[in-house]
Design a protein around this motif. Structure first.
Motif, PDB file in Angstrom:
ATOM      1  N   ARG A 219       0.843  -1.192   0.000  1.00 50.46           N
ATOM      2  CA  ARG A 219       0.000   0.000   0.000  1.00 50.46           C
ATOM      3  C   ARG A 219       0.877   1.241   0.000  1.00 50.46           C
ATOM      4  O   ARG A 219       1.804   1.363   0.799  1.00 50.46           O
ATOM      5  CB  ARG A 219      -0.937  -0.009   1.215  1.00 50.46           C
ATOM      6  CG  ARG A 219      -1.974  -1.129   1.157  1.00 50.46           C
ATOM      7  CD  ARG A 219      -2.901  -1.118   2.365  1.00 50.46           C
ATOM      8  NE  ARG A 219      -3.945  -2.105   2.220  1.00 50.46           N
ATOM      9  CZ  ARG A 219      -5.136  -1.878   1.650  1.00 50.46           C
ATOM     10  NH1 ARG A 219      -5.416  -0.673   1.196  1.00 50.46           N
ATOM     11  NH2 ARG A 219      -6.030  -2.839   1.556  1.00 50.46           N
ATOM     12  N   LEU A 220       0.553   2.165  -0.908  1.00 47.46           N
ATOM     13  CA  LEU A 220       1.366   3.354  -1.092  1.00 47.46           C
ATOM     14  C   LEU A 220       0.601   4.603  -0.677  1.00 47.46           C
ATOM     15  O   LEU A 220      -0.627   4.672  -0.787  1.00 47.46           O
ATOM     16  CB  LEU A 220       1.785   3.487  -2.566  1.00 47.46           C
ATOM     17  CG  LEU A 220       2.495   2.274  -3.176  1.00 47.46           C
ATOM     18  CD1 LEU A 220       2.838   2.540  -4.628  1.00 47.46           C
ATOM     19  CD2 LEU A 220       3.731   1.897  -2.381  1.00 47.46           C
ATOM     20  N   ASP A 221       1.348   5.576  -0.190  1.00 41.74           N
ATOM     21  CA  ASP A 221       0.777   6.873   0.176  1.00 41.74           C
ATOM     22  C   ASP A 221       1.428   7.937  -0.686  1.00 41.74           C
ATOM     23  O   ASP A 221       2.637   7.892  -0.943  1.00 41.74           O
ATOM     24  CB  ASP A 221       1.022   7.155   1.657  1.00 41.74           C
ATOM     25  CG  ASP A 221       0.229   8.355   2.154  1.00 41.74           C
ATOM     26  OD1 ASP A 221      -0.771   8.704   1.504  1.00 41.74           O
ATOM     27  OD2 ASP A 221       0.621   8.945   3.177  1.00 41.74           O
ATOM     28  N   GLY A 222       0.631   8.891  -1.127  1.00 42.29           N
ATOM     29  CA  GLY A 222       1.126   9.961  -1.986  1.00 42.29           C
ATOM     30  C   GLY A 222      -0.031  10.689  -2.625  1.00 42.29           C
ATOM     31  O   GLY A 222      -1.183  10.581  -2.164  1.00 42.29           O
ATOM     32  N   PRO A 223       0.228  11.430  -3.695  1.00 45.65           N
ATOM     33  CA  PRO A 223      -0.852  12.170  -4.354  1.00 45.65           C
ATOM     34  C   PRO A 223      -1.914  11.224  -4.919  1.00 45.65           C
ATOM     35  O   PRO A 223      -1.582  10.290  -5.641  1.00 45.65           O
ATOM     36  CB  PRO A 223      -0.129  12.918  -5.484  1.00 45.65           C
ATOM     37  CG  PRO A 223       1.308  12.910  -5.108  1.00 45.65           C
ATOM     38  CD  PRO A 223       1.534  11.670  -4.323  1.00 45.65           C
ATOM     39  N   PRO A 224      -3.192  11.426  -4.579  1.00 45.05           N
ATOM     40  CA  PRO A 224      -4.239  10.556  -5.138  1.00 45.05           C
ATOM     41  C   PRO A 224      -4.398  10.762  -6.644  1.00 45.05           C
ATOM     42  O   PRO A 224      -4.206  11.855  -7.154  1.00 45.05           O
ATOM     43  CB  PRO A 224      -5.511  10.969  -4.396  1.00 45.05           C
ATOM     44  CG  PRO A 224      -5.159  12.144  -3.558  1.00 45.05           C
ATOM     45  CD  PRO A 224      -3.713  12.422  -3.654  1.00 45.05           C
ATOM     46  N   ILE A 225      -4.741   9.665  -7.324  1.00 49.26           N
ATOM     47  CA  ILE A 225      -4.950   9.681  -8.770  1.00 49.26           C
ATOM     48  C   ILE A 225      -6.425   9.435  -9.051  1.00 49.26           C
ATOM     49  O   ILE A 225      -6.991   8.419  -8.614  1.00 49.26           O
ATOM     50  CB  ILE A 225      -4.099   8.594  -9.462  1.00 49.26           C
ATOM     51  CG1 ILE A 225      -2.616   8.774  -9.122  1.00 49.26           C
ATOM     52  CG2 ILE A 225      -4.315   8.617 -10.966  1.00 49.26           C
ATOM     53  CD1 ILE A 225      -2.033  10.089  -9.563  1.00 49.26           C
ATOM     54  N   ALA A 226      -7.058  10.331  -9.763  1.00 50.15           N
ATOM     55  CA  ALA A 226      -8.493  10.219 -10.038  1.00 50.15           C
ATOM     56  C   ALA A 226      -8.746   9.390 -11.282  1.00 50.15           C
ATOM     57  O   ALA A 226      -8.045   9.526 -12.292  1.00 50.15           O
ATOM     58  CB  ALA A 226      -9.102  11.607 -10.203  1.00 50.15           C
ATOM     59  N   SER A 227      -9.754   8.511 -11.203  1.00 51.00           N
ATOM     60  CA  SER A 227     -10.187   7.743 -12.367  1.00 51.00           C
ATOM     61  C   SER A 227     -11.384   8.426 -12.996  1.00 51.00           C
ATOM     62  O   SER A 227     -12.344   8.797 -12.307  1.00 51.00           O
ATOM     63  CB  SER A 227     -10.559   6.322 -11.941  1.00 51.00           C
ATOM     64  OG  SER A 227     -11.262   5.661 -12.966  1.00 51.00           O
ATOM     65  N   ALA A 228     -11.350   8.571 -14.317  1.00 48.43           N
ATOM     66  CA  ALA A 228     -12.443   9.235 -15.023  1.00 48.43           C
ATOM     67  C   ALA A 228     -13.716   8.404 -15.019  1.00 48.43           C
ATOM     68  O   ALA A 228     -14.816   8.935 -15.175  1.00 48.43           O
ATOM     69  CB  ALA A 228     -12.023   9.529 -16.462  1.00 48.43           C
ATOM     70  N   GLN A 244      -3.093  -1.339  -8.706  1.00 46.14           N
ATOM     71  CA  GLN A 244      -4.496  -0.944  -8.612  1.00 46.14           C
ATOM     72  C   GLN A 244      -4.596   0.467  -8.027  1.00 46.14           C
ATOM     73  O   GLN A 244      -3.793   0.848  -7.177  1.00 46.14           O
ATOM     74  CB  GLN A 244      -5.264  -1.903  -7.712  1.00 46.14           C
ATOM     75  CG  GLN A 244      -5.395  -3.308  -8.241  1.00 46.14           C
ATOM     76  CD  GLN A 244      -6.250  -4.175  -7.318  1.00 46.14           C
ATOM     77  OE1 GLN A 244      -6.255  -3.999  -6.101  1.00 46.14           O
ATOM     78  NE2 GLN A 244      -6.982  -5.118  -7.893  1.00 46.14           N
ATOM     79  N   ILE A 245      -5.598   1.191  -8.471  1.00 40.10           N
ATOM     80  CA  ILE A 245      -5.900   2.496  -7.879  1.00 40.10           C
ATOM     81  C   ILE A 245      -7.215   2.372  -7.124  1.00 40.10           C
ATOM     82  O   ILE A 245      -8.260   2.073  -7.710  1.00 40.10           O
ATOM     83  CB  ILE A 245      -6.001   3.605  -8.940  1.00 40.10           C
ATOM     84  CG1 ILE A 245      -4.699   3.698  -9.748  1.00 40.10           C
ATOM     85  CG2 ILE A 245      -6.316   4.939  -8.290  1.00 40.10           C
ATOM     86  CD1 ILE A 245      -3.487   4.086  -8.935  1.00 40.10           C
ATOM     87  N   THR A 246      -7.173   2.544  -5.827  1.00 43.82           N
ATOM     88  CA  THR A 246      -8.365   2.380  -4.996  1.00 43.82           C
ATOM     89  C   THR A 246      -9.346   3.520  -5.222  1.00 43.82           C
ATOM     90  O   THR A 246      -9.050   4.513  -5.893  1.00 43.82           O
ATOM     91  CB  THR A 246      -7.977   2.353  -3.510  1.00 43.82           C
ATOM     92  OG1 THR A 246      -7.469   3.653  -3.147  1.00 43.82           O
ATOM     93  CG2 THR A 246      -6.914   1.303  -3.246  1.00 43.82           C
ATOM     94  N   SER A 247     -10.531   3.386  -4.627  1.00 42.24           N
ATOM     95  CA  SER A 247     -11.549   4.440  -4.752  1.00 42.24           C
ATOM     96  C   SER A 247     -11.072   5.751  -4.143  1.00 42.24           C
ATOM     97  O   SER A 247     -11.556   6.823  -4.499  1.00 42.24           O
ATOM     98  CB  SER A 247     -12.855   3.987  -4.089  1.00 42.24           C
ATOM     99  OG  SER A 247     -12.622   3.576  -2.753  1.00 42.24           O
ATOM    100  N   GLY A 248     -10.108   5.677  -3.227  1.00 43.12           N
ATOM    101  CA  GLY A 248      -9.525   6.889  -2.659  1.00 43.12           C
ATOM    102  C   GLY A 248      -8.405   7.469  -3.490  1.00 43.12           C
ATOM    103  O   GLY A 248      -7.821   8.505  -3.124  1.00 43.12           O
ATOM    104  N   GLY A 249      -8.047   6.792  -4.589  1.00 38.50           N
ATOM    105  CA  GLY A 249      -7.044   7.319  -5.502  1.00 38.50           C
ATOM    106  C   GLY A 249      -5.617   6.890  -5.209  1.00 38.50           C
ATOM    107  O   GLY A 249      -4.698   7.346  -5.897  1.00 38.50           O
ATOM    108  N   LEU A 250      -5.406   6.014  -4.219  1.00 34.95           N
ATOM    109  CA  LEU A 250      -4.052   5.619  -3.852  1.00 34.95           C
ATOM    110  C   LEU A 250      -3.703   4.238  -4.429  1.00 34.95           C
ATOM    111  O   LEU A 250      -4.556   3.347  -4.471  1.00 34.95           O
ATOM    112  CB  LEU A 250      -3.887   5.600  -2.338  1.00 34.95           C
ATOM    113  CG  LEU A 250      -4.010   6.971  -1.657  1.00 34.95           C
ATOM    114  CD1 LEU A 250      -3.894   6.831  -0.152  1.00 34.95           C
ATOM    115  CD2 LEU A 250      -2.955   7.942  -2.194  1.00 34.95           C
ATOM    116  N   PRO A 251      -2.458   4.046  -4.843  1.00 33.83           N
ATOM    117  CA  PRO A 251      -2.068   2.781  -5.472  1.00 33.83           C
ATOM    118  C   PRO A 251      -1.832   1.661  -4.457  1.00 33.83           C
ATOM    119  O   PRO A 251      -1.379   1.894  -3.335  1.00 33.83           O
ATOM    120  CB  PRO A 251      -0.756   3.125  -6.187  1.00 33.83           C
ATOM    121  CG  PRO A 251      -0.643   4.619  -6.165  1.00 33.83           C
ATOM    122  CD  PRO A 251      -1.410   5.071  -4.958  1.00 33.83           C
ATOM    123  N   ILE A 252      -2.141   0.445  -4.887  1.00 28.88           N
ATOM    124  CA  ILE A 252      -1.746  -0.784  -4.203  1.00 28.88           C
ATOM    125  C   ILE A 252      -1.068  -1.663  -5.243  1.00 28.88           C
ATOM    126  O   ILE A 252      -1.640  -1.924  -6.305  1.00 28.88           O
ATOM    127  CB  ILE A 252      -2.949  -1.541  -3.609  1.00 28.88           C
ATOM    128  CG1 ILE A 252      -3.682  -0.703  -2.565  1.00 28.88           C
ATOM    129  CG2 ILE A 252      -2.486  -2.859  -2.991  1.00 28.88           C
ATOM    130  CD1 ILE A 252      -4.938  -1.370  -2.039  1.00 28.88           C
TER     131      ILE A 252
END
Length: 316
Positions: A219-228, A244-252
């Motif tokens: 699990r990574l912390d950093g700038p969230p990435i938005a999915s269109a 994977q990009i979670t619903s909160g925008g953070l990568p796993i």
């Protein structure tokens, strides 16, 4: 039969080999060594087949008594090992006399160290592998991490040697195979779910691995990435190294004990040549992602495999 007595297990020590491929449709992920490159090299140092079972230690190593003579090697991160109080260097084979104790401490570098012993760790094979799958309690030594007082058997090949010849790994090879903090990735199957700006932000960002990471996922912390197209989807099969990009925008990053299906969009996938680097990431390490095409990913994998199979890898 030769034995290893566990005097102290360390933080998380398990029996691992190169994993069990092909059982994803049954819901069983491959598991196996988090840093398979280190395991393969360690086994070569002691004269084993590359996939022989060994002990994988995470962050803090264990203490092991050898009642009988053995040949071992430590591969991966430096855990400040000592043999009866004398310093032991990683990436070299070592002869241990009867009654000696090998002790490892906290990591001095990455996340994992492998204790490979000539003959391999002898445990019951499950679905073609000796690796421990912690989440399901399958394989390895009773399906769990080692505990104080456990006694491990060494395979019969461990008792057949008469002479010891020290072997080491060539420094230039180690430098080339060193774990990376800039992980190379190819486009994931849902890459087009993300806007150009979102993808640029993903590759420009620096991420930090969190303490919630485990063998299932990093699990990574950093700038969230938005999915269109939103943060969730119908579950589908997933691969090791998928980002994977979670619903909160953070990568796993899906790891060796990943779930076999997932419902988050995958923006990228770590290439095969860099999967071993994931096994040496520890909490608070910072990483970045670099995009490469499939042909480059294939070339890097073949280059690594050629190096691992070369005669120049092992000296002595």
């Amino acid at each position: 039969m030769s034995l290893i007595e566990v005097r102290a297990p360390g933080l998380l020590t398990t029996v691992q080999d190169l994993g069990r491929e092909g059982f994803g449709p049954m819901g069983v992920s491959a598991s196996g060594a988090a840093d398979p490159v280190a395991l393969r090299i360690g086994n070569r140092l002691v004269g084993n087949a590359e996939g022989a079972a060994a002990l994988e230690m995470t962050l803090i190593g264990g203490t092991f008594l050898f009642p009988e003579r053995a040949v071992v090697a430590l591969a991966g991160s430096d855990f400040a090992a000592t043999l009866d109080g004398k310093c032991v260097a990683p990436w070299s084979s070592l002869e241990i006399g009867a009654g000696q104790t090998l002790q490892l401490g906290p990591t001095c570098s990455g996340a994992r160290c492998y204790l490979c012993v000539r003959g391999g760790i002898d445990v019951k094979v499950f679905l073609g592998s000796a690796s421990t799958h912690l989440l399901s309690g399958l394989g390895g030594f009773q399906g769990r991490a080692l505990r104080k007082g456990d006694v491990l058997k060494i395979g019969t090949a461990g008792g057949t040697f008469r002479t010891f010849r020290k072997t080491t790994v060539a420094a230039k090879v180690l430098a080339h195979l060193a774990p990376r903090k800039v992980l190379r990735v190819t486009d994931g199957p849902q890459n087009n779910w993300f806007s150009d700006d979102a993808r640029k932000a993903f590759y420009a960002a620096t991420y930090r691995m969190t303490e919630e990471s485990n063998r299932m996922g990093l699990r990574l912390d950093g700038p969230p990435i938005a999915s269109a197209l939103g943060g969730e989807m119908i579950s589908e099969g997933v691969s090791s190294g998928a980002v994977q990009i979670t619903s909160g925008g953070l990568p796993i990053i899906l790891f060796v004990e990943q779930q076999t299906t997932g419902g988050y969009p995958k923006i990228a996938n770590v290439i095969s040549a860099d999967l071993a680097s994931l096994g040496q990431l520890k909490p608070r390490d910072e990483i970045r992602f670099e995009s490469v095409d499939l042909e480059t990913a294939r070339s890097l994998f073949l280059e690594r495999e050629k190096l691992l199979g070369s005669k120049e890898l092992i000296l002595g």
